[in-house]
Design an enzyme around this catalytic site. Sequence first.
Site, PDB file in Angstrom:
ATOM      1  N   ARG A   1      30.078  53.366  43.282  1.00  0.00           N
ATOM      2  CA  ARG A   1      28.823  53.471  42.511  1.00  0.00           C
ATOM      3  C   ARG A   1      27.649  52.979  43.358  1.00  0.00           C
ATOM      4  NH1 ARG A   1      26.033  55.889  38.374  1.00  0.00           N
ATOM      5  NH2 ARG A   1      24.519  54.451  37.487  1.00  0.00           N
TER       6      ARG A   1
ATOM      7  N   GLN B   1      25.235  40.795  45.805  1.00  0.00           N
ATOM      8  CA  GLN B   1      26.051  39.594  45.646  1.00  0.00           C
ATOM      9  C   GLN B   1      26.371  39.295  44.171  1.00  0.00           C
ATOM     10  OE1 GLN B   1      24.556  35.559  46.614  1.00  0.00           O
ATOM     11  NE2 GLN B   1      25.810  35.780  48.433  1.00  0.00           N
TER      12      GLN B   1
ATOM     13  N   GLU C   1      56.290  31.267  23.034  1.00  0.00           N
ATOM     14  CA  GLU C   1      55.216  32.246  22.802  1.00  0.00           C
ATOM     15  C   GLU C   1      53.965  31.882  23.615  1.00  0.00           C
ATOM     16  OE1 GLU C   1      54.875  34.192  18.966  1.00  0.00           O
ATOM     17  OE2 GLU C   1      52.830  33.457  18.831  1.00  0.00           O
TER      18      GLU C   1
END
Length: 381
Positions: free
Chosen positions: A270, A281, A244
């Site tokens: 955008r 940056q 798991e």
Amino acid sequence: MDLEWTDEQRALRDEVVRVATAELNRDLVRRDRQSEFSPEAWKACAALGIQGLPVPEEWGGSGADPPTVALALEALGYGCRDNGLIFSVNAQMWSCELPLVTFGTDEQRRRYLPGLCDGSRVGVQAMTEPDSGSDAYAMATTATRSAGGWALNGVKTFITNAPIADLFVVFARTAAERTIGSISAFLVERDAPGLTVGPPFEKMGLRTSPMAEVVLRDCRVPEKSLLGPMGGGLAAFTTSMDWERSFILASAVGTMQRQLERCVAYASERRQFGQPIGKFQAVSHRIAEMRIRLETARLLLHQQALRKARGLSTPADAAMVKAHLSDCFLRSSLDALQIHGGYGYMVDAELERDVRDAIAGHIYSGTSEIQRNIIAAYLGL
Ligand SMILES: Cc1cc2nc3c(=O)[nH]c(=O)nc-3n(C[C@H](O)[C@H](O)[C@H](O)COP(=O)(O)OP(=O)(O)OC[C@H]3O[C@@H](n4cnc5c(N)ncnc54)[C@H](O)[C@@H]3O)c2cc1C
């Protein structure tokens, strides 16, 4: 490490991405809000062969090797945005199917595994109790001999899939003292007399994965429901945890790939202050960090898959995968949200859900602190 995939493995990855994208995301925002599990998506996953990946063909699975399992789960996380569904599938695969494959009798495997693989049955593991979580072996649940079988008494909590489960792998104390051989594993069917499932818990994330308490009050099960030898619970539990912790966040690698692609596209489109935000940056470095996390997480996952394939994995290796992937997933989910600004904070953008879902990765299958304890112990600390 060889990361060259065969044509067959590539075809599997493409098919999982295609089906997951088309069929597993329906109505997800509403279902997440209402904590609703999708039986249709569960069955679609099974039809795709996901639940059967680690199960040998003779018991209804495909017997995929660990690298193929990792690749398929990564593809699932890329196409499927329903982290709760993927979590439920993983919980069944690693904590119910795997112990059955490894420790079950042929009769037990024949009885349960085909239905777990084809999506007609749901399996769970019931270990945690109200007073024993990280210290799992301090459990209070007992199994005592009773007329041709066993009587189980105790309360299990935070049990993933319990509200919809048909089969429970229950751990109980068969000897009072705290020794390696004092805990045993049992296969308990939902209609076993004395087993009741509480109302579903409402969770912060992974809301489409149902969870509840399981109460065992003089719960009678036959002798043949013992999974593995009496006193073999520790082996069954550690084996399932090892698998798991290795693979439960494989899908998160695919999710991080999707988040990265989305952030690059958004940062290019955008515009603020007269230029794309990706030219700042502060934004581009955040995305560069997402890329680094994706690559290191993927490398660690596939290295672990090779170790599992070669029988070379230690509990510390599995703990490192779990600890690192869960950290990467949470931090990249937060970065993806931040890069999308106010829009990222809105539910419909489907970015805040990843943050809520990713937080659980620091808790389930042993907390991040416990993973680090295991790693430290292997260093002799
Ligand atoms: C989404 C989800 C799904 C789950 N599904 C299942 C399931 O299907 N079956 C099941 O049996 N359980 C399940 N669990 C339970 C899970 O395994 C436990 O929540 C987990 O092991 C932690 O136990 P606890 O909650 O009792 O916390 P505690 O053990 O009480 O820990 C509380 C805090 O103390 C810290 N801590 C405890 N001991 C140490 C230590 N020795 N060193 C350092 N820090 C320590 C922990 O890291 C944690 O921060 C699930 C939990 C979640 C959140």
